[in-house]
Design a protein around this motif. Structure first.
Motif, PDB file in Angstrom:
ATOM      1  N   GLY A 168      67.476  -4.561 -19.406  1.00 47.52           N
ATOM      2  CA  GLY A 168      67.227  -5.895 -19.945  1.00 47.52           C
ATOM      3  C   GLY A 168      66.596  -6.788 -18.893  1.00 47.52           C
ATOM      4  O   GLY A 168      66.998  -6.767 -17.720  1.00 47.52           O
ATOM      5  N   ARG A 169      65.609  -7.557 -19.307  1.00 48.13           N
ATOM      6  CA  ARG A 169      64.836  -8.380 -18.371  1.00 48.13           C
ATOM      7  C   ARG A 169      65.731  -9.302 -17.550  1.00 48.13           C
ATOM      8  O   ARG A 169      65.570  -9.430 -16.335  1.00 48.13           O
ATOM      9  N   ASN A 170      66.666  -9.943 -18.195  1.00 46.78           N
ATOM     10  CA  ASN A 170      67.487 -10.944 -17.516  1.00 46.78           C
ATOM     11  C   ASN A 170      68.609 -10.336 -16.679  1.00 46.78           C
ATOM     12  O   ASN A 170      69.263 -11.042 -15.907  1.00 46.78           O
ATOM     13  N   GLN A 171      68.845  -9.037 -16.831  1.00 47.12           N
ATOM     14  CA  GLN A 171      69.882  -8.366 -16.052  1.00 47.12           C
ATOM     15  C   GLN A 171      69.341  -7.728 -14.764  1.00 47.12           C
ATOM     16  O   GLN A 171      70.121  -7.305 -13.911  1.00 47.12           O
ATOM     17  N   LEU A 172      68.024  -7.667 -14.625  1.00 52.79           N
ATOM     18  CA  LEU A 172      67.448  -7.090 -13.416  1.00 52.79           C
ATOM     19  C   LEU A 172      67.742  -7.991 -12.217  1.00 52.79           C
ATOM     20  O   LEU A 172      67.661  -9.220 -12.320  1.00 52.79           O
ATOM     21  N   THR A 173      68.079  -7.373 -11.104  1.00 53.46           N
ATOM     22  CA  THR A 173      68.292  -8.096  -9.848  1.00 53.46           C
ATOM     23  C   THR A 173      67.416  -7.465  -8.770  1.00 53.46           C
ATOM     24  O   THR A 173      66.761  -6.435  -8.988  1.00 53.46           O
ATOM     25  N   ALA A 174      67.440  -8.067  -7.590  1.00 54.80           N
ATOM     26  CA  ALA A 174      66.556  -7.612  -6.516  1.00 54.80           C
ATOM     27  C   ALA A 174      66.823  -6.166  -6.115  1.00 54.80           C
ATOM     28  O   ALA A 174      65.939  -5.507  -5.548  1.00 54.80           O
ATOM     29  N   ARG A 175      68.010  -5.648  -6.369  1.00 56.09           N
ATOM     30  CA  ARG A 175      68.275  -4.264  -5.961  1.00 56.09           C
ATOM     31  C   ARG A 175      67.412  -3.262  -6.724  1.00 56.09           C
ATOM     32  O   ARG A 175      67.268  -2.110  -6.308  1.00 56.09           O
ATOM     33  N   TYR A 176      66.805  -3.706  -7.838  1.00 55.41           N
ATOM     34  CA  TYR A 176      65.891  -2.828  -8.572  1.00 55.41           C
ATOM     35  C   TYR A 176      64.469  -2.879  -8.027  1.00 55.41           C
ATOM     36  O   TYR A 176      63.620  -2.091  -8.432  1.00 55.41           O
ATOM     37  N   HIS A 177      64.233  -3.810  -7.109  1.00 57.83           N
ATOM     38  CA  HIS A 177      62.867  -3.996  -6.603  1.00 57.83           C
ATOM     39  C   HIS A 177      62.279  -2.724  -5.991  1.00 57.83           C
ATOM     40  O   HIS A 177      61.136  -2.358  -6.303  1.00 57.83           O
ATOM     41  N   PRO A 178      63.024  -1.991  -5.145  1.00 60.98           N
ATOM     42  CA  PRO A 178      62.448  -0.761  -4.588  1.00 60.98           C
ATOM     43  C   PRO A 178      62.328   0.372  -5.593  1.00 60.98           C
ATOM     44  O   PRO A 178      61.627   1.367  -5.322  1.00 60.98           O
ATOM     45  N   LEU A 179      62.980   0.236  -6.728  1.00 60.69           N
ATOM     46  CA  LEU A 179      62.811   1.236  -7.782  1.00 60.69           C
ATOM     47  C   LEU A 179      61.574   0.931  -8.621  1.00 60.69           C
ATOM     48  O   LEU A 179      60.907   1.844  -9.127  1.00 60.69           O
ATOM     49  N   ILE A 180      61.269  -0.343  -8.766  1.00 58.84           N
ATOM     50  CA  ILE A 180      60.076  -0.754  -9.507  1.00 58.84           C
ATOM     51  C   ILE A 180      58.832  -0.612  -8.631  1.00 58.84           C
ATOM     52  O   ILE A 180      57.842   0.026  -9.016  1.00 58.84           O
ATOM     53  N   ARG A 181      58.893  -1.199  -7.453  1.00 59.82           N
ATOM     54  CA  ARG A 181      57.793  -1.025  -6.482  1.00 59.82           C
ATOM     55  C   ARG A 181      58.178   0.157  -5.594  1.00 59.82           C
ATOM     56  O   ARG A 181      58.629   0.007  -4.463  1.00 59.82           O
ATOM     57  N   SER A 182      57.961   1.324  -6.136  1.00 60.02           N
ATOM     58  CA  SER A 182      58.614   2.544  -5.684  1.00 60.02           C
ATOM     59  C   SER A 182      57.856   3.256  -4.568  1.00 60.02           C
ATOM     60  O   SER A 182      56.722   2.914  -4.217  1.00 60.02           O
ATOM     61  N   HIS A 183      58.515   4.292  -4.022  1.00 57.62           N
ATOM     62  CA  HIS A 183      57.868   5.173  -3.057  1.00 57.62           C
ATOM     63  C   HIS A 183      56.567   5.736  -3.621  1.00 57.62           C
ATOM     64  O   HIS A 183      55.537   5.780  -2.940  1.00 57.62           O
ATOM     65  N   GLU A 184      56.639   6.170  -4.865  1.00 51.80           N
ATOM     66  CA  GLU A 184      55.473   6.796  -5.486  1.00 51.80           C
ATOM     67  C   GLU A 184      54.298   5.828  -5.593  1.00 51.80           C
ATOM     68  O   GLU A 184      53.144   6.211  -5.371  1.00 51.80           O
ATOM     69  N   ALA A 185      54.591   4.580  -5.940  1.00 50.46           N
ATOM     70  CA  ALA A 185      53.522   3.581  -6.062  1.00 50.46           C
ATOM     71  C   ALA A 185      52.819   3.373  -4.727  1.00 50.46           C
ATOM     72  O   ALA A 185      51.584   3.282  -4.669  1.00 50.46           O
ATOM     73  N   CYS A 186      53.593   3.315  -3.662  1.00 48.28           N
ATOM     74  CA  CYS A 186      53.000   3.114  -2.337  1.00 48.28           C
ATOM     75  C   CYS A 186      52.208   4.335  -1.892  1.00 48.28           C
ATOM     76  O   CYS A 186      51.064   4.226  -1.427  1.00 48.28           O
ATOM     77  N   LEU A 187      52.813   5.493  -2.002  1.00 44.87           N
ATOM     78  CA  LEU A 187      52.168   6.716  -1.505  1.00 44.87           C
ATOM     79  C   LEU A 187      50.875   7.009  -2.248  1.00 44.87           C
ATOM     80  O   LEU A 187      49.853   7.353  -1.628  1.00 44.87           O
ATOM     81  N   LEU A 188      50.888   6.862  -3.562  1.00 43.96           N
ATOM     82  CA  LEU A 188      49.686   7.150  -4.352  1.00 43.96           C
ATOM     83  C   LEU A 188      48.534   6.244  -3.930  1.00 43.96           C
ATOM     84  O   LEU A 188      47.400   6.691  -3.731  1.00 43.96           O
ATOM     85  N   SER A 189      48.811   4.957  -3.764  1.00 48.47           N
ATOM     86  CA  SER A 189      47.763   4.009  -3.394  1.00 48.47           C
ATOM     87  C   SER A 189      47.274   4.254  -1.965  1.00 48.47           C
ATOM     88  O   SER A 189      46.066   4.208  -1.691  1.00 48.47           O
ATOM     89  N   THR A 190      48.189   4.517  -1.048  1.00 47.31           N
ATOM     90  CA  THR A 190      47.804   4.793   0.336  1.00 47.31           C
ATOM     91  C   THR A 190      46.946   6.049   0.425  1.00 47.31           C
ATOM     92  O   THR A 190      45.937   6.081   1.146  1.00 47.31           O
ATOM     93  N   GLN A 191      47.319   7.077  -0.311  1.00 47.39           N
ATOM     94  CA  GLN A 191      46.520   8.314  -0.321  1.00 47.39           C
ATOM     95  C   GLN A 191      45.120   8.050  -0.875  1.00 47.39           C
ATOM     96  O   GLN A 191      44.130   8.600  -0.367  1.00 47.39           O
ATOM     97  N   THR A 192      45.025   7.194  -1.886  1.00 40.61           N
ATOM     98  CA  THR A 192      43.712   6.852  -2.442  1.00 40.61           C
ATOM     99  C   THR A 192      42.853   6.137  -1.404  1.00 40.61           C
ATOM    100  O   THR A 192      41.678   6.464  -1.221  1.00 40.61           O
ATOM    101  N   ALA A 193      43.435   5.160  -0.707  1.00 40.66           N
ATOM    102  CA  ALA A 193      42.680   4.423   0.303  1.00 40.66           C
ATOM    103  C   ALA A 193      42.220   5.327   1.428  1.00 40.66           C
ATOM    104  O   ALA A 193      41.061   5.256   1.875  1.00 40.66           O
TER     105      ALA A 193
END
Length: 449
Positions: free
Chosen positions: A199-224
């Motif tokens: 639920g949108r209103n139940q999300l807290t900052a502890r979900y931030h690294p799950l949303i902006r995840s390892h995979e998101a960073c690695l994929l973009s860095t590999q592309t660059a």
């Protein structure tokens, strides 16, 4: 007549060594470095630095000072003064202001503001967008420090997600390409996944690294990196945040010869996901603070010279904004006043030497961005200098924070060291909590190919 300042009995840290030394400033520059120097004349100002380190001024290659358009968060004036209190004498500011600096004209408007109001030396990156390749082609004749490419969402219309545009950028950019690497599609999918689950209103900052995840960073860095190798581009990747990225970078080549380089930020070296429980949105950054294992891998890469620079990604927001529900709270936090203090805690712990600290925060930004006559303590160089007392503790609180936003993620932390003096272009601009009555900053000069 040129003014003279003589710093006596300093523990001078420069180019891998710490030596007992005096230093004479004449006008804007360092005129002499020697074990013992006599005053130039009766009017020479003498500062006894007994027991203190003398460092080159910190060069922070990634800050957001919010001007123009977002000045309720901070200004070039306010944040550059805070920088001086932290020993930062030069900075490179990012283009995601309002309007974003995606044209040469808008870039130079930011320089004009800084010429009038900045207390530290300044440079600005030109921003890339999906439709400004012709501006980027003209950048070599501009004052731009480099070309900033947001490969993840950002303030304003600065997301570059068109594959053809990215290819053109890496092929045609005449300057160093600097990337914020997070894959936008992955982030959006992750966010929707957790909204549906929790639920949108139940999300807290502890979900931030799950949303902006390892995979998101690695994929973009590999592309660059792939694009940089394809077009033999000079590429610098800001704020590495994952163990998977940290091992990618080369460490067998001197920095001067590297084509692809990387940066670590203070928050990724200090905090971990365990801190979300206490700090919440105050440590919500993009890319996210992740696990202790990621933090340790970033440290390992930094000490192995896979990661070349330590910076802050200083990005102030108001406390009111940060206190909004997680999904609405902006990412970023103020750090530029406390980066040297934070790193000195690691020096005290034996995690990094003060000589390596100076390499990563002073020498290497100068080398990478090809900044003329700064970043080192050398005769003939500009006298951008910091005196640091290694045993003068203080606790961060609202009374000693100089950021316009008035808060810090380090509030309540007691640092063991303290910046006592900061010189910019030969002038003492900050001394024991007090600022000079006038500014003395300059535009950074970059050596072009």
């Amino acid at each position: 007549m040129a003014r003279h300042t003589l710093i006596k009995n300093a523990r001078l840290v420069n180019e891998g060594k710490t030596t007992e030394s005096d230093l004479l400033i004449t006008g804007e520059r360092i005129s002499k470095i020697a074990p013992s120097i006599s005053p130039h004349n009766a009017n020479t100002k003498i500062i006894d630095a007994m027991g203190k380190y003398l460092l080159p001024g910190i060069i922070d290659d990634q800050v957001h000072f919010r001007e123009p358009g977002l000045t309720y968060k901070g200004t070039i004036y306010s944040e550059s003064r805070a920088a001086l209190a932290g020993g930062v004498t030069s900075y490179i500011e990012q283009p995601n202001t309002n309007p974003p600096a995606t044209t040469i004209e808008l870039l130079h408007q930011k320089y004009h503001i800084a010429e009038k109001t900045s207390w530290a030396n300044f440079g600005f990156n030109l921003g890339a967008s999906n439709d400004n390749i012709e501006e980027i082609k003209k950048a070599a004749s501009s004052k731009a420090a480099g070309i900033k490419v947001f490969m993840g969402s950002s303030t304003g219309n600065m997301l570059v997600d068109n594959p053809a545009t990215l290819e053109a950028l890496f092929r045609d950019s005449p300057l160093l390409i600097i990337t914020h690497c997070e894959d936008e599609t992955t982030i959006r999918q992750n966010q929707q996944k957790y909204i549906d689950l929790i639920g949108r209103n139940q999300l807290t900052a502890r979900y931030h690294p799950l949303i902006r995840s390892h995979e998101a960073c690695l994929l973009s860095t590999q592309t660059a990196i792939s694009l940089a190798k394809k077009f033999n581009s000079r590429l610098h990747i800001y704020h590495i945040s994952t163990a998977q990225e940290a091992v990618i970078f080369e460490n067998k080549v001197p920095l001067e010869k590297k084509k692809i380089t990387a940066e670590a930020c203070i928050h990724h070296l200090w905090f971990s996901d365990a801190d979300y429980a206490d700090k919440g949105n105050l440590i919500k950054w993009n890319p996210s603070v992740k696990t202790t294992a990621d933090r340790e891998a970033i440290w390992k890469a930094l000490l192995e010279n896979r990661i070349d620079i330590i910076a802050t990604d200083h990005a102030p927001h108001t406390l009111e904004e940060k206190q909004k529900p997680y999904i609405d709270a902006p990412s970023g936090g103020p750090l530029v006043q406390h980066s040297l203090n934070a790193m000195m805690e690691f020096v005290k712990e034996g995690r990094i030497t003060i000589e390596r600290l100076v390499e990563k925060m002073c020498h290497n930004p100068s080398i990478l961005f090809r900044i003329k006559d700064r970043g080192f303590i050398r005769e003939g160089y500009f006298a951008d200098l910091v005196l640091l007392h290694p045993a003068m503790p203080y606790t961060v609180n609202k009374d000693n924070i100089f950021y316009s936003c008035g808060w810090s993620p380090f509030e309540g932390i007691s640092f063991k060291s303290r910046v006592t003096h900061t010189f910019v272009n030969g002038q003492l601009m900050y001394e024991n909590g007090k600022f000079s009555s006038f500014k003395n900053a300059m535009s950074l000069e970059f050596t072009r190919d």
